[in-house]
Design an enzyme around this catalytic site. Structure first.
Site, PDB file in Angstrom:
ATOM      1  CG  ASP A   8      -1.993  -1.266   1.269  1.00  0.00           C
ATOM      2  OD1 ASP A   8      -2.021  -1.842   0.346  1.00  0.00           O
ATOM      3  OD2 ASP A   8      -2.701  -1.340   2.323  1.00  0.00           O
ATOM      4  CG  ASP A 130     -13.192  -3.739   0.105  1.00  0.00           C
ATOM      5  OD1 ASP A 130     -12.674  -4.617  -0.062  1.00  0.00           O
ATOM      6  OD2 ASP A 130     -12.812  -2.729   0.136  1.00  0.00           O
TER       7      ASP A 130
END
Length: 239
Positions: A8, A130
């Site tokens: 990330d 998600d």
């Protein structure tokens, strides 16, 4: 089962957030390419690269990081964060991404997302699903929709989606184990889906359990960066 490490990016550096909270950011490495090369040397073939700056800005910000990794490794990179238009998805592919993950966009602009599946093909587009309490969460998990997780994936599978990354938001970054029962249910309900489990992996036995239930791949993030799972362990698992 594919082991898919996550990198990330914020400000060009390798970080992790806890439960998607930018206020709970921890920096792990200043050179993402070096991290990616270590994964490649361990025999890993894939990488999940997320442009967190891009996710916030709603356009790709860390293109240079993507280009640097795809130019200097053989890793198959799936890229997400800031891909919100035909221009930005093309930019990601031009920078070397093998696949692009779309999450919020698949909820907010299904027409555009379906267009990507048709234009680029189901091998190149990953659905990001998600979930918070089985409902689809979007916009960096700040917004929970009424869409049921399994129905959402089922609907896109019918439209040609082959790969899905499923994150149980409640598990992400907490190192408390993955949502095995939820993944089992998805695999039973949607035969043929290539499910990539994300969130909660804390130790090697989690990977063994996920492999046993038949997920296509598992994303490994914090457990690696916090030293709970070593590069050597990942290398032996891959072999």
């Amino acid at each position: 089962m594919e082991i898919i490490p996550a990198i990330d990016i914020i400000g060009g550096k390798c970080v992790r957030l806890t439960q998607g909270d930018y206020g709970q950011k921890k920096e792990y490495a200043s050179n993402p390419l070096e991290v990616a090369q270590k994964f490649e040397q361990a025999g890993i073939r894939r990488l999940h690269l997320v442009d967190l700056d891009g996710a916030k800005a709603k356009t790709i910000v860390n293109r240079a990081v993507l280009e640097n990794i795809t130019s200097n490794t053989q890793l198959k990179v799936d890229f997400g964060g800031g891909v919100q238009s035909d221009e930005t998805i093309q930019m990601a592919f031009d920078a070397g991404a093998s696949q692009v993950t779309g999450g919020s966009i698949a909820v907010k602009n299904p027409q555009l997302f379906e267009g990507w599946i048709n234009t680029h093909g189901s091998e190149k587009i990953i659905l990001g699903a998600d979930a918070k309490d089985r409902k689809i969460a979007i916009s960096g998990w700040e917004e929970t929709t009424e869409a049921d997780l399994v129905d959402f994936i089922k609907d896109y599978h019918a439209k040609g989606i082959k790969y899905v990354i499923c994150t149980d938001v409640a598990k992400d970054g907490l190192l408390q184990g993955p949502s095995v029962d939820l993944y089992k249910e998805i695999l039973q309900e949607i035969p043929g889906i290539q499910l990539i489990a994300s969130g909660g992996v804390a130790e090697m036995k989690d990977l063994e359990e996920l492999e046993k239930i038949g997920v296509y791949g598992t994303i490994v993030g914090k457990a690696f960066y916090e030293g709970r799972i070593s590069l050597e362990q990942l290398a032996s698992f891959v072999k």
